[in-house]
Design a protein around this motif. Structure first.
Motif, short mmCIF file in Angstrom:
data_model
loop_
_atom_site.label_atom_id
_atom_site.label_comp_id
_atom_site.label_asym_id
_atom_site.label_seq_id
_atom_site.Cartn_x
_atom_site.Cartn_y
_atom_site.Cartn_z
N ALA A 1 -6.46 7.48 4.83
CA ALA A 1 -6.75 8.03 3.99
C ALA A 1 -8.51 6.73 3.57
O ALA A 1 -9.14 7.67 2.81
CB ALA A 1 -5.96 6.81 3.31
N PRO B 1 -2.21 6.59 -6.19
CA PRO B 1 -2.62 5.95 -5.11
C PRO B 1 -4.00 5.24 -5.80
O PRO B 1 -4.66 5.67 -6.61
CB PRO B 1 -3.20 7.14 -4.66
CG PRO B 1 -2.29 8.75 -4.46
CD PRO B 1 -1.80 7.98 -5.97
N TRP C 1 0.96 -1.44 -0.02
CA TRP C 1 0.21 -0.06 0.22
C TRP C 1 0.94 1.19 0.33
O TRP C 1 0.66 2.44 -0.90
CB TRP C 1 -1.09 0.45 1.17
CG TRP C 1 -1.89 0.80 1.12
CD1 TRP C 1 -2.73 2.08 0.87
CD2 TRP C 1 -1.72 2.52 2.42
NE1 TRP C 1 -3.52 2.55 0.11
CE2 TRP C 1 -2.39 3.27 1.67
CE3 TRP C 1 -0.81 2.54 3.23
CZ2 TRP C 1 -2.94 4.32 2.70
CZ3 TRP C 1 -0.84 3.43 3.82
CH2 TRP C 1 -1.97 4.42 3.94
N LEU D 1 -6.74 0.31 -1.01
CA LEU D 1 -6.61 0.58 0.07
C LEU D 1 -7.39 -0.26 0.48
O LEU D 1 -6.85 -0.42 2.38
CB LEU D 1 -6.54 1.92 -0.46
CG LEU D 1 -7.59 2.36 1.48
CD1 LEU D 1 -6.39 3.01 2.08
CD2 LEU D 1 -7.63 3.54 1.33
N ASN E 1 2.40 1.83 -2.97
CA ASN E 1 1.27 2.22 -3.97
C ASN E 1 1.03 3.96 -4.31
O ASN E 1 1.15 4.88 -4.94
CB ASN E 1 -0.12 1.97 -4.04
CG ASN E 1 -1.54 2.44 -5.47
OD1 ASN E 1 -1.74 2.94 -4.29
ND2 ASN E 1 -0.98 1.83 -6.23
N VAL E 2 0.63 4.09 -2.86
CA VAL E 2 0.61 5.75 -2.54
C VAL E 2 1.44 6.64 -3.26
O VAL E 2 1.32 7.59 -3.49
CB VAL E 2 1.01 5.93 -1.02
CG1 VAL E 2 0.42 7.42 -0.50
CG2 VAL E 2 -0.88 5.23 -0.24
#
Length: 885
Positions: free
Chosen positions: A554, A521, A513, A526, A516-517
């Motif tokens: 998030a 994103p 994660w 998420l 990826n952010v």
């Protein structure tokens, strides 16, 4: 077939049958492929062509216990003429079919010699004549490799005589004698295999007229001259194909050879597999049905050198070819490889109902069948194990559904039986995950290399959906067995091992994660990481929430509210014991508020806060969303206290809390205070939304629309789909009073943006917008009453005031004074606490009525300006309606 174990497990006269659940689709696949094979062999077919591609086989593969062996047995019976009724009749157009089933399992101890002898023994009975080219070579091989062990004795010892009779030894001897007579050999010489075969080879080399029938087999002489080893025996099927092809029409026969449990002969060296593949290649006029746990890899060019014939050109039907529809399992194979799927719930119930019968009625009750079916995940082995358990329990008491709400260690033993140590380690690691990819599984297993993971993904216990976020997942029954059943294997994990694996898996999810952010994103990633991570942290009581805290923020930032609640691993898991429990309940309560009464949300968040389990970083989140629930419940004193507490903490949600305080000032009619806060809010405090709400309340449509459009654009820049939808609903609200035509378009876009976001309050507010847009027309009042009911069910009482405001606009436009007076009375009651009291002022302004007493509302402009603006909107709508008439 009678289930003997079940028959001998009880004194009661129970009809215990090995119930076969319909596999009609598999039968249709076999029948179609066999029909195609028969057409091919009937039209200019040459069995001695050693270069033509091979498509004379079909492969069924699947997880252990899915019913492959049962299917193969049924196929054998069906091809022999005894078909299940549901399969119907199949006409082979005059072709004679000979099914020959061969068990390759380790327990059967089948050798390559046994395979060759089984096929020839079956033909001996069916054809009832020698096949000289093959029989001479076989007899030579046998006497060289098994001196002093007559062929008939070996066949009887191996059970082939009881299965096929004694015709084979007689026919090989007859072939030997016939050749000796043809070559005019003396009788004593005729009994010596070596001399006969030598003479025959010489005659074939010299092209003698006496052996012209066998001379058509160009490779017979070299085979007879070659040392009769096991390697040579693997080429003899070529001679068998030659003999089958030259049978007279009245003796023509097509053997269908069913090789079951193929996975037991495919070791890393592939010695026996190489011999069997050669046999299949050299018998192109036979049809093969192969079953095993894994798909056949012969079309894989990577096996070149390990097997004689590899690659898609050699085996076109075995090549992996993706289809237009994604397969839920590993690889969508080519036309001749088929995964044996799990049984449907209906088939499971039918299987259990017919599995144990007493007095013509199912012995297993519907309630118990339902539990077994749910637990089985469609795996037939689980169904049969449950049936055995039913009989065991029934000896002492009446079985209950709870007795079957578990899995079986035998499933685990079956799953682990043919895996390497590394693969078993990976299997246990990924059983902690709902889904995974190669990298995630490698890191969860704590490995530095991916090879064991890649090997495991080729196993049928791992399913694949190439279109999913993480493409791989374990078969449900196997995963349950790994995580729930007692593991008695030698390399079983200790509780500490499971805890360490869960820690690794949680860290691996977080790393995916976080990576990826920093790039692009993904909301989908998420949510998926949160679902798996929350369950791991909670079920394995992992200390420290780490990346889950950032992910929680998030998740809430965008107001989309996908469901997150992971299922508990135990029905006894109740209450809040760890920080992970508290976080899971916190996020669930926040998301579920779109489907629950807001009082329920406030209560759940209070429980979380009272537990004291949340870290400080998350305590403000619980306080903030409880304050929002209090605001929606019109408990504004509690809402203000909560928002102020969050603002005072100065954490991540302080900007939103300040926005909440500004909104509460607006609700109390203190617009100047709310307006003064706007410049301090910024994007995080959703400044455009606050400004737009102030402007539409003043009937300043242009300014409100500009603010909401700016807010929508800002949300798009930040990729915040939830905020964008909220801005669009409010934009439609501002427009709906002034321009019903444009409002229609804006509302359509609002519904489009809301789709899939699960924002209940905004969805209901959009229905209010539709009422305002249609003000002055018939039916608005009835629709408003229905909307009041939906608002009550949602526990969002603040929206009642918006519905009444829409009705006030409706009655003011239509000049319905009595109805308007009733609305004013209801609004006065709804705003008795002081919040939204300015809605009562607005209704008076709409109708041009004086206020009964001085207002407490503090407008940002003069009251007369606000009155004039609202009255002007009513008059403009009246003009539109008159023009339309």
């Amino acid at each position: 077939m009678t289930d003997l174990r079940a028959l001998f497990s009880s004194n009661d006269p129970i009809d215990a049958s090995e119930a076969f659940t319909n596999r009609q689709r598999q039968w249709e696949l076999v029948a179609t492929a066999l029909a195609e094979h028969l057409r091919h062999t009937s039209a200019g077919f040459d069995p001695t062509d050693l270069e033509a591609p091979r498509n004379h086989l079909i492969v069924f593969h699947g997880v252990g216990g899915v019913g492959k062996t049962t299917l193969v047995r049924k196929l054998e019976a069906a091809l022999g003429g005894t078909r299940p009724a549901q399969w119907g009749e199949q006409v082979w157009g005059g072709h004679t079919i000979l099914p020959v089933r061969i068990d390759l399992s380790r327990s059967a101890g089948t050798t390559f010699e046994d395979v060759v002898l089984t096929i020839r023994a079956a033909l001996a009975t069916a054809v009832a004549r020698p096949l000289p080219a093959f029989d001479i070579a076989l007899r030579r091989y046998w006497e060289a490799q098994h001196p002093g062990d007559p062929l008939d004795t070996y066949l009887e010892r191996g059970g082939l005589v009881s299965r096929f009779g004694k015709a084979l030894p007689q026919q090989t001897q007859s072939a030997l004698s016939d050749i000796a007579q043809t070559l005019l050999l003396p009788g004593t010489v005729g009994s010596a295999v070596g001399q006969v075969t030598g003479a025959l080879a010489g005659a074939l080399r010299e092209r003698r007229q006496t052996v012209r029938a066998l001379a058509a087999c160009a490779r017979l002489a070299p085979l007879l001259e070659t040392e009769p080893s096991l390697e040579a025996l693997s080429f003899y099927p070529h001679l068998l194909a030659f003999e089958l092809h030259r049978l007279p029409d009245d003796k023509k026969i097509t053997p269908v050879i069913l090789l079951d449990t193929f996975e037991d002969i495919a070791d890393r060296h592939r010695d026996l597999e190489r011999l069997l593949q050669r046999l299949v290649w050299l018998l192109p006029n036979c049809f093969f049905v192969i079953s095993g746990r894994s798909r056949l890899q012969w079309a894989d060019p990577a096996l070149h050198g390990q097997l004689d014939h590899t690659g898609p050109a050699a085996w076109p039907g075995l090549a992996a070819t993706p289809g237009p529809v994604p397969s839920p399992r590993r690889g969508t194979p080519g036309g001749r490889q088929h995964l044996i799927g799990d049984l449907s719930p209906e088939d499971c119930d039918d299987h259990l109902a017919r599995r144990l019968v007493k007095d013509g009625r199912p012995l297993i009750s519907p309630a118990i069948r339902a539990v077994i079916t749910a637990r089985s995940h469609g795996l037939p082995l689980h169904l049969d194990l449950a049936a055995s358990r039913f009989l065991e329990i029934r000896r002492t008491r009446e079985p209950q559904p709870a007795d079957f709400d578990h899995t079986f260690p035998a499933l685990l033993a079956r799953a682990l039986s043919d895996l390497t140590a590394d693969e078993r380690h990976v299997l246990r690691s990924v059983s902690l995950l709902d889904a995974f990819d190669i990298d995630l599984a490698t890191r969860a297993a704590g490995l530095t290399h991916q090879a064991p993971v890649r090997r495991l993904t080729e196993r049928p216990i791992v399913y694949e959906n190439p279109y999913a976020l993480w493409p791989y997942h374990l078969h449900g029954a196997i995963r349950s067995a790994l995580t729930e059943a007692d593991d008695h294997t030698d390399d079983r994990w200790t509780p500490a091992d499971w805890h360490q694996a869960a820690t690794r898996a949680l860290a691996a999810l977080g790393d995916q994660w976080v990576a990826n952010v920093s790039l692009t994103p993904s909301r989908m990633l998420l949510v998926a990481c949160l679902r798996q991570g929350l369950r791991l942290a909670r079920d394995h009581r992992l200390t420290g929430l780490g990346w889950l805290i950032d992910a929680a923020y998030a998740y809430t930032d965008d107001s989309v509210w996908e469901p997150l609640t992971p299922p508990t691993t135990s029905a006894s898991h109740l209450g809040l014991d760890t920080a992970a429990d508290a976080l899971a309940e916190l996020l669930t309560a926040i998301a579920r508020r779109q489907h629950e009464h807001r009082q329920r949300t406030a209560d759940r968040l209070t429980t979380v806060l009272d537990s004291g389990l949340l870290p400080d970083e998350l305590t403000e989140m619980a306080l903030y969303y409880r304050a929002k629930a209090h605001k929606d419940l019109s408990q504004n004193d509690a809402a203000r206290a909560g928002m102020q507490a969050v603002a005072d903490i100065g954490g991540r949600l302080a900007p939103k809390a300040r926005r909440g305080l500004a909104n509460l000032a607006r609700l109390a009619g203190d617009f100047p205070t709310a307006l003064a806060a706007v410049p301090t809010l910024g994007w995080e405090g959703r400044h455009h939304r606050v400004l737009g709400d102030i402007r539409w309340s003043h009937a300043d449509t242009a300014a409100a629309v500009a603010a909401f459009e700016a807010g929508r654009a800002e949300a798009e820049q930040h990729g915040a789909a939830g905020e964008r939808a909220m801005m669009q609903v409010r934009l439609a609200l501002a427009v709906s009073f002034a321009d019903p035509v444009r409002a229609d378009d804006e509302l359509a876009l609002a519904h489009q943006l809301l789709d899939g976001l699960d924002q209940r309050s905004n969805t209901l507010l959009a229905q209010v917008v539709a009422l305002i847009k249609d003000a002055g027309t018939d039916g608005v009042t009835d629709r408003a009453q229905t909307l009041h009911t939906d608002i009550d069910n949602a526990g969002l009482p603040f929206l009642h005031r918006f519905v009444e405001l829409a009705l006030a606009f409706q009655h003011a436009v239509r000049g319905e004074d009595e109805d308007l007076a009733a609305v004013i009375d209801r609004l006065r009651a709804l705003t008795a606490t002081g919040d939204f009291a300015y809605f009562t002022d607005i209704t008076h302004f709409m109708a041009g009525l004086p206020l009964p007493e001085p207002s407490t509302t503090r407008w940002t402009t003069s009251e007369d300006d606000v009155r004039s603006s609202w009255r002007g909107l009513v008059q403009a709508r009246q003009e539109v309606l008159r023009a339309g008439n």
